[in-house]
Design a protein around this motif. Sequence first.
Motif, short mmCIF file in Angstrom:
data_model
loop_
_atom_site.label_atom_id
_atom_site.label_comp_id
_atom_site.label_asym_id
_atom_site.label_seq_id
_atom_site.Cartn_x
_atom_site.Cartn_y
_atom_site.Cartn_z
N GLN A 110 0.82 -1.20 0.00
CA GLN A 110 0.00 0.00 0.00
C GLN A 110 0.87 1.26 0.00
O GLN A 110 1.82 1.37 0.77
CB GLN A 110 -0.90 0.02 1.23
CG GLN A 110 -2.02 -1.00 1.19
CD GLN A 110 -3.04 -0.70 0.11
OE1 GLN A 110 -3.41 0.44 -0.13
NE2 GLN A 110 -3.47 -1.75 -0.56
N PRO A 111 0.56 2.23 -0.87
CA PRO A 111 1.33 3.48 -0.90
C PRO A 111 1.10 4.30 0.37
O PRO A 111 0.06 4.18 1.02
CB PRO A 111 0.80 4.20 -2.13
CG PRO A 111 -0.59 3.65 -2.31
CD PRO A 111 -0.52 2.21 -1.88
N LEU A 112 2.07 5.12 0.71
CA LEU A 112 1.96 5.98 1.89
C LEU A 112 1.35 7.31 1.47
O LEU A 112 2.01 8.35 1.46
CB LEU A 112 3.33 6.18 2.54
CG LEU A 112 4.06 4.92 2.98
CD1 LEU A 112 5.38 5.28 3.67
CD2 LEU A 112 3.19 4.08 3.91
N GLU A 113 0.10 7.26 1.11
CA GLU A 113 -0.56 8.46 0.60
C GLU A 113 -0.71 9.51 1.70
O GLU A 113 -1.03 9.21 2.84
CB GLU A 113 -1.93 8.09 0.03
CG GLU A 113 -1.86 7.17 -1.17
CD GLU A 113 -3.24 6.78 -1.68
OE1 GLU A 113 -4.22 7.10 -0.98
OE2 GLU A 113 -3.32 6.18 -2.76
N GLY A 114 -0.48 10.76 1.31
CA GLY A 114 -0.66 11.88 2.24
C GLY A 114 0.47 12.08 3.21
O GLY A 114 0.43 13.00 4.03
N ARG A 115 1.53 11.27 3.13
CA ARG A 115 2.64 11.39 4.08
C ARG A 115 3.71 12.35 3.56
O ARG A 115 4.56 12.78 4.35
CB ARG A 115 3.28 10.02 4.30
CG ARG A 115 2.34 8.93 4.79
CD ARG A 115 2.22 8.92 6.29
NE ARG A 115 1.61 7.68 6.74
CZ ARG A 115 2.26 6.62 7.17
NH1 ARG A 115 3.59 6.64 7.19
NH2 ARG A 115 1.62 5.54 7.56
N GLY A 116 3.72 12.61 2.27
CA GLY A 116 4.84 13.38 1.70
C GLY A 116 4.52 14.84 1.41
O GLY A 116 5.12 15.44 0.52
N ALA A 119 6.26 21.52 3.89
CA ALA A 119 7.60 22.06 3.67
C ALA A 119 8.68 21.14 4.23
O ALA A 119 9.72 20.94 3.60
CB ALA A 119 7.72 23.45 4.30
N MET A 120 8.44 20.59 5.41
CA MET A 120 9.43 19.71 6.02
C MET A 120 9.68 18.48 5.15
O MET A 120 10.83 18.05 4.97
CB MET A 120 8.96 19.26 7.41
CG MET A 120 9.90 18.28 8.10
SD MET A 120 11.53 19.00 8.42
CE MET A 120 11.11 20.07 9.81
N ALA A 121 8.60 17.91 4.60
CA ALA A 121 8.75 16.75 3.73
C ALA A 121 9.60 17.09 2.51
O ALA A 121 10.44 16.31 2.08
CB ALA A 121 7.39 16.23 3.30
N GLY A 122 9.38 18.29 1.97
CA GLY A 122 10.16 18.71 0.81
C GLY A 122 11.63 18.86 1.15
O GLY A 122 12.50 18.50 0.35
N GLU A 123 11.92 19.40 2.33
CA GLU A 123 13.32 19.56 2.75
C GLU A 123 13.99 18.20 2.95
O GLU A 123 15.18 18.03 2.60
CB GLU A 123 13.37 20.36 4.05
CG GLU A 123 13.00 21.83 3.88
CD GLU A 123 13.12 22.61 5.17
OE1 GLU A 123 13.82 22.11 6.09
OE2 GLU A 123 12.51 23.69 5.28
N ILE A 124 13.24 17.25 3.49
CA ILE A 124 13.80 15.91 3.70
C ILE A 124 14.15 15.27 2.35
O ILE A 124 15.21 14.68 2.18
CB ILE A 124 12.82 15.03 4.49
CG1 ILE A 124 12.68 15.54 5.92
CG2 ILE A 124 13.28 13.56 4.49
CD1 ILE A 124 11.61 14.85 6.73
N GLY A 158 6.21 10.58 -1.42
CA GLY A 158 6.35 11.53 -2.53
C GLY A 158 6.80 10.82 -3.80
O GLY A 158 6.99 9.61 -3.83
N VAL A 159 6.94 11.62 -4.85
CA VAL A 159 7.42 11.06 -6.12
C VAL A 159 8.87 10.62 -5.94
O VAL A 159 9.70 11.40 -5.44
CB VAL A 159 7.32 12.11 -7.24
CG1 VAL A 159 7.79 11.53 -8.56
CG2 VAL A 159 5.88 12.62 -7.36
N PRO A 160 9.23 9.41 -6.33
CA PRO A 160 10.57 8.87 -6.08
C PRO A 160 11.71 9.76 -6.57
O PRO A 160 12.70 9.95 -5.85
CB PRO A 160 10.55 7.52 -6.81
CG PRO A 160 9.13 7.12 -6.79
CD PRO A 160 8.36 8.39 -6.95
#
Length: 237
Positions: A110-116, A119-124, A158-160
Amino acid sequence: MKVQMSDNIDTRVTPSFHPDTVQAIDAYDDDTASVLAGTEAAFNEAYLAVGRVHDAREAGKTNPAWTEAAALIETQNFADKLTGNLAKRFDSATSNLTRVVEGLERDLSQPLEGRGVGAMAGEIRSYVHSLPEGQRMGFIQKAIEAGDERTVGAVLGGVPYLSGITPEMATMLLRLYHEKTNPRAAKQLRAAKAGLELLGERAPLLFKEMEKAVGAPQAKVQQLRAAKAKAEKSFIA
């Protein structure tokens, strides 16, 4: 959990059908016993059925009304009936385990939808992308092992390519994540796959074991049946 084969052994029957062989699967334990219950039942039925045919063969020898050929035909008739039932049992067990495998495969992919998002996710993701190519997988694997949901969610949610990994790498890491967070499902999947393999290996042995229990090749019994049918035509009024 591996178990020792029980004392309830019929030396006339191959141990390949003994139900304890199912319990000997590496992933067999309290968490997976229900998944393998149908397989264990099929093996138990096969083990007992072959033994019953051996018993029938010996009983046929004591019937004063039967010749050796007649006893052989009756034993084969009994074996054919049991074999037909067993084939259905093995097919049912295989179908059930196949459905279990398919369901668990879906759950563990199952994909981790909504987790990515955020702003913090983008920085990671930017940080992971900045790592040398050979270090990205290791970094994410360590995050999974450490239970770092924020990092794992940012990358795998997020997108790989935003993290510098391929879709194939993302799929592998996603499975690793699900197996880490749901070890029971991962163990049940291993058990179900092992059960399917066992069914596939042992089912073909059924015909050989039944032939051994009957005490004669199928071809010989067919010849006797044909001769019997021909002789009986003389008694039709």
